[in-house]
Enzyme design. Structure first.
Site: not given
Lengths: 143, 394
Positions: A33, A35, A59, A103
């Protein structure tokens, strides 16, 4: 799209690195994914987090939330660190775009995973702490 | 903005050239007449449209009455596919396309699937070239349309359009190509390549945004997508975007004049970029065909790092690029194109697309590579994946 605080924590992330012989290490997320967060905790005998470091693949928001989360648990007791929520991390960063909320969840989970590792290693029970949900995928990263 | 700006995202959009804007300006100011009206003022607009149409028709070896003006590449793709599907439904309801098309094609096909059509999505090889044997095998008696892009927008690979056109022709199937990335950058002749329908977009070749082209071979009868007035020989309603159409024509005039020179220059710069990156940055892969790719496109995957972070750090240095990572696609999955060429998810997340223009210089590219090296190194130093890799191999 990002707040100034997010940009600041992305551009100058706090506490990047690792802690050798850390009291607890937590890795969450999934390379699939995009992360992965790894948080290292150095916890003293009074259960105070003396130091906290991170490494993150992800990111801008993933880096910024990791950075902010490490700032927020440093110097805190284990119980206080356990209370860190993704909402608190987001608020400290002056918000995240909706697609990046996951996140901040990852940052919360990474702290919890590191605490869990610490508890396991020391055979202690931290009230309210659950085993980490998000396991890193075991897929090999080849070139 | 006085910060240095190095724009390397020309596959996303291009700057309007000053000569193009100059030609548009009168039609944004004094010649505002509706070209469908009868008085003299309108006549000026009509003439301007006719001139653009001829320029564009000549550019691809088409007749003037085979060129239709639309509002962009997506509209042209929608028109071609939906209208071909409607026109041929008596013959069948099967469409062939590829896994690496632009979403304007893929989502249109998915829409048709929900409405009783069947679509075969053909695989590509690791360079992103459509597998012709698979395409041939997919053809059925009820196949009505083949739609394959001319060149891919992400990895730049140029498709064997002539061969595909030939296959379509031999089997009596309509052939549409989404030429949005190729138009104005590669020579295209619709007769030599057996193209029945072609989509293009003005802002990809230094024309204005909101302008598009649809080529439809005269023998192909398609219903309009946009119904209404009698514009475009009753096949595309709506008042003409006169300044936009003029701008597109002016941009194609320039592209036609400079095509070979631009391509030669871009290829030299592109290959310099590829050579430096492959030589100076470890754990990197070039995506797309090494040579048979758009002159202005390079696409890399850097292991252990994520694309959006790379883009943000490049932006801080004044460099504009794009990536196929999930974060930039707005979903959890990285680009469908990178997955189709066989990249694992985590490698696809670390992709970087550099798309140049004829204005790009060697110095720009050296500035990019110098910064990129530092950025990749920095992001890897922060990456737990890189840690694990180093530890495993030490």
């Amino acid at each position: 799209m990002y707040s100034e605080k997010v940009m600041d924590h992305f551009t100058n992330p706090r506490n990047v690195g690792e802690i050798e012989n850390a009291s607890g290490v937590g890795t969450v997320g999934n390379a699939k994914c995009g992360d992965i967060m790894r948080i290292y905790l150095d916890i003293d005998e009074n259960q105070i987090i003396k130091d906290c470091k991170f490494k993150t693949f992800g990111c801008g928001a993933a880096v910024a939330t990791s950075s902010m989360a490490t700032e927020m648990v440093k110097g805190k007791s284990v119980e206080e660190a356990l209370k860190l929520t993704n909402v608190a991390v987001m608020e400290a960063l002056d918000g995240l775009p909706p697609v990046k909320v996951h996140c901040s969840l990852l940052a919360e989970e990474a702290v919890h995973a590191a605490l869990w590792d610490y508890a396991q290693k020391n055979n202690i029970v931290i009230e309210g702490l659950e085993p980490p949900k998000a396991d890193i995928s075991e897929e090999e990263i080849d070139e | 903005m006085d910060k240095k700006l190095i724009y390397l995202d020309n596959a996303a959009t291009t700057a309007i050239l000053p000569e193009v804007l100059d030609k548009m300006m009168p039609y944004l100011t004094e010649y505002y007449g509706n070209p469908s009206s009868v008085y003299g003022l309108a006549g000026v607009s009509k003439e301007a449209i006719d001139k653009s149409r001829k320029t564009i028709a000549d550019f691809i070896g088409a007749k003037e009455n085979e060129i239709y003006f639309t509002a962009g590449g997506s509209e042209s793709d929608n028109w071609a596919i939906k209208s071909a599907a409607l026109a041929k439904k008596a013959k069948g309801k099967h469409i062939i396309t590829t896994k690496i098309e632009h979403h304007a094609v893929l989502h249109t096909c998915e829409f048709l699937e929900k409405n009783g059509y069947e679509v075969s999505y053909i695989d590509v090889d690791e360079d992103g070239v459509v597998k012709l044997d698979e395409l041939k095998k997919a053809i059925r008696p009820d196949t009505i349309l083949i739609s394959v892009m001319f060149a891919n927008n992400e990895i730049g690979t140029i498709q064997p359009i002539k061969e595909i056109g030939q296959i379509a022709k031999e089997n009596g199937i309509l052939f549409h190509t989404d030429a949005v990335q190729a138009f104005g950058h590669l020579r295209i002749n619709v007769d030599e390549l057996n193209i029945d329908m072609l989509s293009a977009s003005g802002h990809k070749f230094h024309g204005p945004k909101g302008t598009g082209i649809m080529y439809i071979r005269n023998s192909v009868k398609l219903e309009p997508l946009i119904h209404g007035g009698a514009q475009e020989r009753k096949r595309r309603a709506g008042t003409h975007n006169v300044p936009g159409i003029v701008g597109m024509g002016a941009a194609i005039e320039l592209a036609d004049k400079n095509l070979e020179a631009n391509a030669e220059k871009e290829i030299a710069i592109r290959d310099h970029l590829i050579e430096r990156v492959m030589k100076e940055i470890p754990h990197v892969k070039l995506n797309g065909h090494k040579t048979n790719r758009l002159p202005n496109n390079a696409n890399f995957s850097f292991s252990f790092i994520e694309g959006e972070s790379m883009l943000m750090m490049l932006d801080a240095k004044g460099i504009c690029c794009s990536s196929g990572s999930a974060c930039t696609s707005g979903s959890l999955d990285p680009s469908h194109v990178l997955l189709a060429i066989g990249l694992p998810h985590e490698i696809a997340h670390g992709s970087l697309r550099v798309s140049m223009s004829e204005e790009t210089t060697m110095e720009d590219i050296d500035y990019l590579v110098d910064n990129l090296k530092a950025i990749v190194e920095r992001l890897r130093s922060m990456s737990p994946l890189y840690d694990d890799f180093v530890k495993k191999n030490s």
